[in-house]
Motif scaffolding. Sequence first.
Motif, PDB file in Angstrom:
ATOM      1  N   ASN A  92       0.831  -1.199   0.000  1.00 47.01           N
ATOM      2  CA  ASN A  92       0.000   0.000   0.000  1.00 47.01           C
ATOM      3  C   ASN A  92       0.872   1.259   0.000  1.00 47.01           C
ATOM      4  O   ASN A  92       0.589   2.222  -0.723  1.00 47.01           O
ATOM      5  N   GLY A  93       1.937   1.270   0.762  1.00 45.63           N
ATOM      6  CA  GLY A  93       2.837   2.413   0.776  1.00 45.63           C
ATOM      7  C   GLY A  93       3.537   2.611  -0.556  1.00 45.63           C
ATOM      8  O   GLY A  93       3.681   3.741  -1.037  1.00 45.63           O
ATOM      9  N   LEU A  94       3.984   1.524  -1.172  1.00 42.78           N
ATOM     10  CA  LEU A  94       4.621   1.628  -2.487  1.00 42.78           C
ATOM     11  C   LEU A  94       3.640   2.130  -3.537  1.00 42.78           C
ATOM     12  O   LEU A  94       4.001   2.934  -4.404  1.00 42.78           O
ATOM     13  N   ALA A  95       2.396   1.685  -3.470  1.00 41.32           N
ATOM     14  CA  ALA A  95       1.392   2.148  -4.433  1.00 41.32           C
ATOM     15  C   ALA A  95       1.104   3.638  -4.241  1.00 41.32           C
ATOM     16  O   ALA A  95       0.951   4.373  -5.222  1.00 41.32           O
ATOM     17  N   MET A  96       1.043   4.093  -2.988  1.00 40.72           N
ATOM     18  CA  MET A  96       0.816   5.522  -2.751  1.00 40.72           C
ATOM     19  C   MET A  96       1.985   6.368  -3.250  1.00 40.72           C
ATOM     20  O   MET A  96       1.783   7.429  -3.843  1.00 40.72           O
ATOM     21  N   MET A  97       3.219   5.895  -3.017  1.00 36.97           N
ATOM     22  CA  MET A  97       4.375   6.649  -3.504  1.00 36.97           C
ATOM     23  C   MET A  97       4.416   6.659  -5.032  1.00 36.97           C
ATOM     24  O   MET A  97       4.733   7.691  -5.637  1.00 36.97           O
ATOM     25  N   ALA A  98       4.103   5.529  -5.659  1.00 36.57           N
ATOM     26  CA  ALA A  98       4.104   5.472  -7.119  1.00 36.57           C
ATOM     27  C   ALA A  98       3.040   6.404  -7.682  1.00 36.57           C
ATOM     28  O   ALA A  98       3.282   7.111  -8.664  1.00 36.57           O
ATOM     29  N   THR A  99       1.881   6.427  -7.076  1.00 41.85           N
ATOM     30  CA  THR A  99       0.821   7.329  -7.534  1.00 41.85           C
ATOM     31  C   THR A  99       1.245   8.781  -7.355  1.00 41.85           C
ATOM     32  O   THR A  99       1.002   9.615  -8.223  1.00 41.85           O
ATOM     33  N   HIS A 100       1.892   9.080  -6.247  1.00 39.31           N
ATOM     34  CA  HIS A 100       2.303  10.454  -5.964  1.00 39.31           C
ATOM     35  C   HIS A 100       3.344  10.941  -6.969  1.00 39.31           C
ATOM     36  O   HIS A 100       3.297  12.098  -7.407  1.00 39.31           O
ATOM     37  N   TYR A 101       4.276  10.084  -7.332  1.00 37.43           N
ATOM     38  CA  TYR A 101       5.373  10.523  -8.191  1.00 37.43           C
ATOM     39  C   TYR A 101       5.115  10.321  -9.678  1.00 37.43           C
ATOM     40  O   TYR A 101       5.717  11.004 -10.492  1.00 37.43           O
ATOM     41  N   LEU A 102       4.253   9.390 -10.061  1.00 41.41           N
ATOM     42  CA  LEU A 102       4.082   9.070 -11.472  1.00 41.41           C
ATOM     43  C   LEU A 102       2.879   9.726 -12.126  1.00 41.41           C
ATOM     44  O   LEU A 102       2.862   9.916 -13.333  1.00 41.41           O
ATOM     45  N   VAL A 103       1.869  10.060 -11.352  1.00 41.32           N
ATOM     46  CA  VAL A 103       0.641  10.609 -11.932  1.00 41.32           C
ATOM     47  C   VAL A 103       0.689  12.135 -11.868  1.00 41.32           C
ATOM     48  O   VAL A 103       1.075  12.716 -10.856  1.00 41.32           O
ATOM     49  N   ASP A 104       0.281  12.760 -12.938  1.00 50.13           N
ATOM     50  CA  ASP A 104       0.272  14.212 -13.024  1.00 50.13           C
ATOM     51  C   ASP A 104      -0.787  14.787 -12.076  1.00 50.13           C
ATOM     52  O   ASP A 104      -1.938  14.354 -12.099  1.00 50.13           O
ATOM     53  N   PRO A 105      -0.444  15.763 -11.236  1.00 47.28           N
ATOM     54  CA  PRO A 105      -1.420  16.311 -10.295  1.00 47.28           C
ATOM     55  C   PRO A 105      -2.595  17.005 -10.986  1.00 47.28           C
ATOM     56  O   PRO A 105      -3.669  17.126 -10.409  1.00 47.28           O
ATOM     57  N   GLU A 106      -2.400  17.446 -12.210  1.00 40.24           N
ATOM     58  CA  GLU A 106      -3.484  18.117 -12.916  1.00 40.24           C
ATOM     59  C   GLU A 106      -4.660  17.169 -13.176  1.00 40.24           C
ATOM     60  O   GLU A 106      -5.812  17.588 -13.179  1.00 40.24           O
ATOM     61  N   ILE A 107      -4.369  15.889 -13.337  1.00 38.23           N
ATOM     62  CA  ILE A 107      -5.432  14.906 -13.547  1.00 38.23           C
ATOM     63  C   ILE A 107      -6.332  14.840 -12.321  1.00 38.23           C
ATOM     64  O   ILE A 107      -7.561  14.815 -12.435  1.00 38.23           O
TER      65      ILE A 107
END
Length: 59
Positions: free
Chosen positions: A29-44
């Motif tokens: 769960n922590g790895l998924a949250m970090m991946a989402t934080h760093y890989l997904v554009d905040p504008e989305i």
Amino acid sequence: MATGALSIFAWNRWIAPDIDDILPSMVVNGLAMMATHYLVDPEIFYIIWLSVINMLYLY
């Protein structure tokens, strides 16, 4: 949340049913949250959040 539930299911089903599943699911769960934080554009997220707010106020 879904990542944690899926990791618990996979851990209990295929990996090691005899070993406690809390720590591996927390790591996943922590790895998924970090991946989402760093890989997904905040504008989305901003666009999705604005569309949800508009839908709530329009209906």
